[in-house]
Design a protein around this motif. Structure first.
Motif, mmCIF file in Angstrom:
data_model
loop_
_atom_site.group_PDB
_atom_site.id
_atom_site.type_symbol
_atom_site.label_atom_id
_atom_site.label_comp_id
_atom_site.label_asym_id
_atom_site.label_seq_id
_atom_site.Cartn_x
_atom_site.Cartn_y
_atom_site.Cartn_z
ATOM 1 N N ARG A 1 0.823 -1.200 0.000
ATOM 2 C CA ARG A 1 0.000 0.000 0.000
ATOM 3 C C ARG A 1 0.864 1.260 0.000
ATOM 4 N NH1 ARG A 1 -5.314 -1.126 0.869
ATOM 5 N NH2 ARG A 1 -5.744 1.008 1.506
ATOM 6 N N SER A 2 2.071 1.164 0.565
ATOM 7 C CA SER A 2 2.950 2.333 0.621
ATOM 8 C C SER A 2 3.553 2.671 -0.736
ATOM 9 C CB SER A 2 4.067 2.111 1.647
ATOM 10 O OG SER A 2 5.027 1.174 1.179
ATOM 11 N N VAL A 3 3.671 1.678 -1.618
ATOM 12 C CA VAL A 3 4.295 1.920 -2.923
ATOM 13 C C VAL A 3 3.269 2.003 -4.043
ATOM 14 C CG1 VAL A 3 6.442 0.793 -2.238
ATOM 15 C CG2 VAL A 3 4.671 -0.557 -3.389
ATOM 16 N N LEU A 4 2.014 1.719 -3.749
ATOM 17 C CA LEU A 4 0.992 1.675 -4.784
ATOM 18 C C LEU A 4 0.776 3.062 -5.389
ATOM 19 C CD1 LEU A 4 -0.993 -0.337 -6.112
ATOM 20 C CD2 LEU A 4 -2.699 0.436 -4.452
ATOM 21 N N VAL A 5 0.697 3.086 -6.698
ATOM 22 C CA VAL A 5 0.505 4.336 -7.427
ATOM 23 C C VAL A 5 -0.816 4.249 -8.187
ATOM 24 C CG1 VAL A 5 1.399 5.878 -9.206
ATOM 25 C CG2 VAL A 5 2.984 4.682 -7.677
ATOM 26 N N GLY A 6 -1.768 5.087 -7.809
ATOM 27 C CA GLY A 6 -3.035 5.144 -8.529
ATOM 28 C C GLY A 6 -3.710 3.788 -8.634
ATOM 29 N N GLN A 7 -4.089 3.443 -9.843
ATOM 30 C CA GLN A 7 -4.789 2.193 -10.094
ATOM 31 C C GLN A 7 -3.862 1.116 -10.658
ATOM 32 O OE1 GLN A 7 -8.215 1.476 -9.431
ATOM 33 N NE2 GLN A 7 -7.817 3.278 -8.177
ATOM 34 N N ALA A 8 -2.568 1.236 -10.395
ATOM 35 C CA ALA A 8 -1.625 0.212 -10.849
ATOM 36 C C ALA A 8 -2.026 -1.149 -10.280
ATOM 37 C CB ALA A 8 -0.205 0.571 -10.412
ATOM 38 N N GLU A 9 -1.881 -2.194 -11.074
ATOM 39 C CA GLU A 9 -2.336 -3.518 -10.664
ATOM 40 C C GLU A 9 -1.288 -4.224 -9.805
ATOM 41 O OE1 GLU A 9 -3.328 -5.546 -14.266
ATOM 42 O OE2 GLU A 9 -5.288 -4.591 -14.427
ATOM 43 N N VAL A 10 -1.783 -5.000 -8.856
ATOM 44 C CA VAL A 10 -0.938 -5.792 -7.965
ATOM 45 C C VAL A 10 -1.409 -7.238 -8.033
ATOM 46 C CG1 VAL A 10 -0.181 -6.175 -5.590
ATOM 47 C CG2 VAL A 10 -0.549 -3.834 -6.421
ATOM 48 N N TYR A 11 -0.463 -8.143 -8.265
ATOM 49 C CA TYR A 11 -0.741 -9.577 -8.286
ATOM 50 C C TYR A 11 0.037 -10.244 -7.163
ATOM 51 C CZ TYR A 11 -2.662 -8.720 -12.929
ATOM 52 O OH TYR A 11 -3.408 -8.239 -13.980
ATOM 53 N N ALA A 12 -0.607 -11.159 -6.465
ATOM 54 C CA ALA A 12 0.065 -11.901 -5.400
ATOM 55 C C ALA A 12 -0.445 -13.335 -5.404
ATOM 56 C CB ALA A 12 -0.183 -11.252 -4.041
ATOM 57 N N PHE A 13 0.484 -14.287 -5.411
ATOM 58 C CA PHE A 13 0.103 -15.696 -5.475
ATOM 59 C C PHE A 13 0.829 -16.485 -4.389
ATOM 60 C CE2 PHE A 13 -0.539 -14.063 -9.782
ATOM 61 C CZ PHE A 13 -1.873 -14.397 -9.962
ATOM 62 N N PHE A 14 0.078 -17.362 -3.754
ATOM 63 C CA PHE A 14 0.602 -18.179 -2.668
ATOM 64 C C PHE A 14 0.841 -19.596 -3.160
ATOM 65 C CE2 PHE A 14 -1.016 -14.508 -0.607
ATOM 66 C CZ PHE A 14 -0.250 -14.360 0.554
ATOM 67 N N ASN A 15 2.086 -20.028 -2.996
ATOM 68 C CA ASN A 15 2.525 -21.329 -3.478
ATOM 69 C C ASN A 15 2.700 -22.339 -2.343
ATOM 70 O OD1 ASN A 15 3.213 -23.039 -5.587
ATOM 71 N ND2 ASN A 15 5.367 -22.478 -5.583
ATOM 72 N N ASN A 16 2.287 -21.972 -1.140
ATOM 73 C CA ASN A 16 2.374 -22.876 0.005
ATOM 74 C C ASN A 16 1.104 -23.720 0.084
ATOM 75 O OD1 ASN A 16 0.983 -20.489 0.596
ATOM 76 N ND2 ASN A 16 1.457 -20.562 2.779
ATOM 77 N N ASP A 17 0.918 -24.526 -0.957
ATOM 78 C CA ASP A 17 -0.346 -25.256 -1.108
ATOM 79 C C ASP A 17 -0.476 -26.459 -0.177
ATOM 80 O OD1 ASP A 17 0.515 -27.847 -2.870
ATOM 81 O OD2 ASP A 17 1.664 -26.089 -3.473
#
Length: 248
Positions: free
Chosen positions: A206-222
């Motif tokens: 949230r501190s680096v987010l600029v406007g409506q730039a997209e953020v993707y996050a994926f969890f691989n600890n299945d």
């Protein structure tokens, strides 16, 4: 806000009863998954080339806003190590075309060092029309000031990957979209992130987010279904004003 948080893969038999209803047919896993998450990372494309018809059917099972992150085949990143990959990249174009909107992930082998000439040559061969390509590097040479400046100047997204210290990483934004991968804070693929650990990442995002730039996050600890809980919790932490209604 444009947060796309999900898991690395969806077709895990061990999630039956933990996430998927016991009676749910495996062919319906993705449609069920898409009711709870807005994106999925496809690891399967690293190991084999799915049929275009298979990917077409996957796209038809989810909403138009659902996002697929497609990992480049190992022949490109690990076998040919980014050299002479035009034939393989043509196949990527065909596959990704079935999944749009989508983005790409290049997971590099730990032995591959930062080589600006190699990267420039590879990027120059990328076919037109491909979606954004994020880079997960696993050699420390990719996190030097020189390498970070290169990725920033070339507007290449460098993945922020957490592996509990097994591989080097850096919390930097070299380009958008921002792409994060979570492999487990302890045992690789088989350990759970605490709320404090996820909150730390969410605050940074949230501190680096600029406007409506997209953020993707994926969890691989299945393993153990940790990815399911952690992904839901991370979504809530990123958008606390809109708590996820489908938590399980």
């Amino acid at each position: 806000m444009p947060f796309f948080v999900g898991c690395s893969g969806f077709s895990y038999p061990s999630w039956r009863g933990r996430f998927y209803p016991q009676e749910l047919a495996s062919r319906d896993f993705l449609a069920f998954y898409a009711q709870h998450f807005p994106a999925v990372e496809l690891n399967v494309t690293f190991y084999r080339w799915p049929r275009p018809s298979t990917l077409r059917s996957w796209r038809q099972k989810v909403g138009s806003e659902f996002r697929f992150a497609v990992k480049l085949h190992q022949s490109i990143t690990h076998k040919k190590r980014l050299r002479d990959t035009q034939t393989e990249l043509a196949r990527v174009v065909e596959l990704v075309g079935e999944l749009q909107p989508a983005l790409l992930l290049a997971q590099l082998p730990p032995s591959l060092r930062f080589d600006p000439a190699l990267l420039e040559d590879f990027v120059a061969t990328l076919p037109r029309g491909l979606p954004p390509l994020a880079w997960e590097a696993r050699h420390k040479s990719f996190f030097t000031p020189e390498a970070l400046e290169f990725f920033t100047r070339k507007r290449l997204p460098l993945v922020v990957a957490d592996s509990g210290g097994r591989y080097p990483t850096a919390r930097v934004v070299t380009a958008w979209p921002l792409y994060l991968r979570f492999h487990g804070p302890g045992a690789l693929y088989a350990s759970r992130y605490t709320r404090e650990q996820l909150s730390d990442y969410a605050q940074w995002v949230r501190s680096v987010l600029v406007g409506q730039a997209e953020v993707y996050a994926f969890f691989n600890n299945d393993v153990g279904g940790y990815a399911l809980d952690n992904a839901q919790e991370f979504r809530q932490l990123l958008s606390p004003q809109n708590p996820c209604p489908n938590a399980f």
